[in-house]
Motif scaffolding. Structure first.
Motif, PDB file in Angstrom:
ATOM      1  N   SER A   1      -1.368  -4.773  -7.829  1.00  0.00           N
ATOM      2  CA  SER A   1      -1.804  -3.386  -7.578  1.00  0.00           C
ATOM      3  C   SER A   1      -0.845  -2.388  -8.212  1.00  0.00           C
ATOM      4  O   SER A   1      -1.280  -1.381  -8.786  1.00  0.00           O
ATOM      5  CB  SER A   1      -1.960  -3.121  -6.074  1.00  0.00           C
ATOM      6  N   TRP A   2       0.452  -2.655  -8.145  1.00  0.00           N
ATOM      7  CA  TRP A   2       1.425  -1.754  -8.771  1.00  0.00           C
ATOM      8  C   TRP A   2       1.271  -1.770 -10.283  1.00  0.00           C
ATOM      9  O   TRP A   2       1.334  -0.740 -10.940  1.00  0.00           O
ATOM     10  CB  TRP A   2       2.843  -2.133  -8.386  1.00  0.00           C
ATOM     11  N   GLN A   3       1.091  -2.972 -10.836  1.00  0.00           N
ATOM     12  CA  GLN A   3       0.922  -3.087 -12.283  1.00  0.00           C
ATOM     13  C   GLN A   3      -0.323  -2.323 -12.733  1.00  0.00           C
ATOM     14  O   GLN A   3      -0.306  -1.667 -13.777  1.00  0.00           O
ATOM     15  CB  GLN A   3       0.819  -4.552 -12.693  1.00  0.00           C
ATOM     16  N   GLN A   4      -1.381  -2.381 -11.942  1.00  0.00           N
ATOM     17  CA  GLN A   4      -2.609  -1.673 -12.303  1.00  0.00           C
ATOM     18  C   GLN A   4      -2.400  -0.161 -12.317  1.00  0.00           C
ATOM     19  O   GLN A   4      -2.883   0.531 -13.205  1.00  0.00           O
ATOM     20  CB  GLN A   4      -3.751  -2.039 -11.354  1.00  0.00           C
ATOM     21  N   VAL A   5      -1.661   0.351 -11.339  1.00  0.00           N
ATOM     22  CA  VAL A   5      -1.373   1.795 -11.313  1.00  0.00           C
ATOM     23  C   VAL A   5      -0.604   2.193 -12.568  1.00  0.00           C
ATOM     24  O   VAL A   5      -0.916   3.200 -13.204  1.00  0.00           O
ATOM     25  CB  VAL A   5      -0.591   2.185 -10.039  1.00  0.00           C
TER      26      VAL A   5
ATOM     27  N   ASP B   1       0.823  -1.209   0.000  1.00  0.00           N
ATOM     28  CA  ASP B   1       0.000   0.000   0.000  1.00  0.00           C
ATOM     29  C   ASP B   1       0.857   1.259   0.000  1.00  0.00           C
ATOM     30  O   ASP B   1       0.538   2.237  -0.685  1.00  0.00           O
ATOM     31  CB  ASP B   1      -0.939   0.019   1.212  1.00  0.00           C
ATOM     32  N   ASP B   2       1.946   1.233   0.773  1.00  0.00           N
ATOM     33  CA  ASP B   2       2.843   2.392   0.813  1.00  0.00           C
ATOM     34  C   ASP B   2       3.408   2.697  -0.568  1.00  0.00           C
ATOM     35  O   ASP B   2       3.409   3.856  -1.011  1.00  0.00           O
ATOM     36  CB  ASP B   2       3.999   2.159   1.791  1.00  0.00           C
ATOM     37  N   LEU B   3       3.896   1.661  -1.264  1.00  0.00           N
ATOM     38  CA  LEU B   3       4.473   1.901  -2.586  1.00  0.00           C
ATOM     39  C   LEU B   3       3.388   2.263  -3.597  1.00  0.00           C
ATOM     40  O   LEU B   3       3.600   3.126  -4.455  1.00  0.00           O
ATOM     41  CB  LEU B   3       5.293   0.711  -3.072  1.00  0.00           C
ATOM     42  N   CYS B   4       2.228   1.658  -3.477  1.00  0.00           N
ATOM     43  CA  CYS B   4       1.126   1.993  -4.376  1.00  0.00           C
ATOM     44  C   CYS B   4       0.743   3.465  -4.224  1.00  0.00           C
ATOM     45  O   CYS B   4       0.517   4.166  -5.217  1.00  0.00           O
ATOM     46  CB  CYS B   4      -0.063   1.085  -4.081  1.00  0.00           C
ATOM     47  N   THR B   5       0.710   3.940  -3.000  1.00  0.00           N
ATOM     48  CA  THR B   5       0.415   5.351  -2.740  1.00  0.00           C
ATOM     49  C   THR B   5       1.488   6.246  -3.358  1.00  0.00           C
ATOM     50  O   THR B   5       1.179   7.268  -3.975  1.00  0.00           O
ATOM     51  CB  THR B   5       0.298   5.601  -1.224  1.00  0.00           C
TER      52      THR B   5
ATOM     53  N   GLU C   1       1.109 -20.144   1.063  1.00  0.00           N
ATOM     54  CA  GLU C   1       0.119 -19.638   0.113  1.00  0.00           C
ATOM     55  C   GLU C   1      -0.400 -18.260   0.513  1.00  0.00           C
ATOM     56  O   GLU C   1      -0.528 -17.383  -0.352  1.00  0.00           O
ATOM     57  CB  GLU C   1      -1.034 -20.635  -0.060  1.00  0.00           C
ATOM     58  N   PRO C   2      -0.670 -17.984   1.793  1.00  0.00           N
ATOM     59  CA  PRO C   2      -1.112 -16.625   2.147  1.00  0.00           C
ATOM     60  C   PRO C   2      -0.057 -15.556   1.836  1.00  0.00           C
ATOM     61  O   PRO C   2      -0.395 -14.465   1.376  1.00  0.00           O
ATOM     62  CB  PRO C   2      -1.390 -16.715   3.650  1.00  0.00           C
ATOM     63  N   ILE C   3       1.206 -15.861   2.059  1.00  0.00           N
ATOM     64  CA  ILE C   3       2.268 -14.900   1.742  1.00  0.00           C
ATOM     65  C   ILE C   3       2.387 -14.740   0.231  1.00  0.00           C
ATOM     66  O   ILE C   3       2.510 -13.622  -0.279  1.00  0.00           O
ATOM     67  CB  ILE C   3       3.613 -15.316   2.382  1.00  0.00           C
ATOM     68  N   ARG C   4       2.305 -15.833  -0.510  1.00  0.00           N
ATOM     69  CA  ARG C   4       2.369 -15.752  -1.974  1.00  0.00           C
ATOM     70  C   ARG C   4       1.228 -14.887  -2.506  1.00  0.00           C
ATOM     71  O   ARG C   4       1.429 -14.018  -3.357  1.00  0.00           O
ATOM     72  CB  ARG C   4       2.297 -17.138  -2.608  1.00  0.00           C
ATOM     73  N   GLU C   5       0.030 -15.096  -1.974  1.00  0.00           N
ATOM     74  CA  GLU C   5      -1.126 -14.314  -2.418  1.00  0.00           C
ATOM     75  C   GLU C   5      -0.952 -12.828  -2.100  1.00  0.00           C
ATOM     76  O   GLU C   5      -1.310 -11.977  -2.919  1.00  0.00           O
ATOM     77  CB  GLU C   5      -2.406 -14.846  -1.770  1.00  0.00           C
ATOM     78  N   ALA C   6      -0.415 -12.525  -0.933  1.00  0.00           N
ATOM     79  CA  ALA C   6      -0.184 -11.116  -0.561  1.00  0.00           C
ATOM     80  C   ALA C   6       0.837 -10.480  -1.502  1.00  0.00           C
ATOM     81  O   ALA C   6       0.652  -9.335  -1.957  1.00  0.00           O
ATOM     82  CB  ALA C   6       0.275 -11.007   0.887  1.00  0.00           C
TER      83      ALA C   6
END
Length: 185
Positions: A130-134, A64-68, A118-123
């Motif tokens: 999210s970065w790619q979408q930005v 989230d920090d980098l996305c912002t 799997e939870p870490i991979r998904e995160a």
């Protein structure tokens, strides 16, 4: 459900910083507690899922920090090429400021733990998505071009960190310009 306190947020931030610099396996829970100024018993109170839950939340925070930051760069710099150059500069400045200890805030965890959790991979995957979408939003919705740009940036950060040189970031800036049909200078 445990209430969210300042202690909990401090632990997530501390874990994000430590995972960023050291990776998942090199970061111990006692180190997170000590550097986060948290009492020993608070870890499992706040994170009943243990280190894995803490890592997922730390990855989400770092993402989230980098996305912002990416959104801010693209908002202040409408030209996509100039914005990507600013992103590369921002990442390079962070590398230099941390003596090349901190590159991508997600890659160390992704490489270190995503194959076994799997939870870490998904995160981690969600962070990259999210970065790619930005980036895609500012490249006219071209998701494939955004994937190429993100992969080039991630690779450049890894090479820069490993070589202790910003040359890979400069090379990516030059070649992204060619890819986008412009010159950088």
């Amino acid at each position: 459900m445990p209430r969210r306190t300042d202690t909990r947020q401090r632990m997530v931030r501390t874990a994000a910083d430590l995972f960023h610099a050291q990776g998942y396996h090199a970061t111990g829970l006692n180190q997170v507690l000590a550097e986060g100024g948290a009492p020993k018993g608070s870890l499992y109170f706040h994170f009943p899922g243990g280190k894995e839950q803490l890592a997922v939340e730390a990855v989400n925070l770092a993402a989230d920090d980098l996305c912002t930051a990416l959104r801010a760069v693209f908002k202040s710099t409408p030209d996509p090429l100039q914005a990507l150059e600013k992103v590369l500069t921002m990442l390079g400045e962070r590398l230099e400021r941390t003596d090349f200890r901190e590159g991508c805030p997600i890659s160390t965890v992704a490489l270190d733990a995503s194959a076994e959790s799997e939870p870490i991979r998904e995160a981690c995957a969600s962070a990259y998505d999210s970065w790619q979408q930005v980036i895609a939003d500012h490249l006219g919705g071209d998701d494939d071009l955004a994937a190429v740009a993100l992969a080039a940036i991630e690779g450049a950060v890894l090479l820069a960190r490993t070589r202790r040189s910003l040359a890979p970031l400069r090379a990516v800036a030059t070649h992204l310009a060619a890819l986008l049909g412009r010159t950088t200078r």
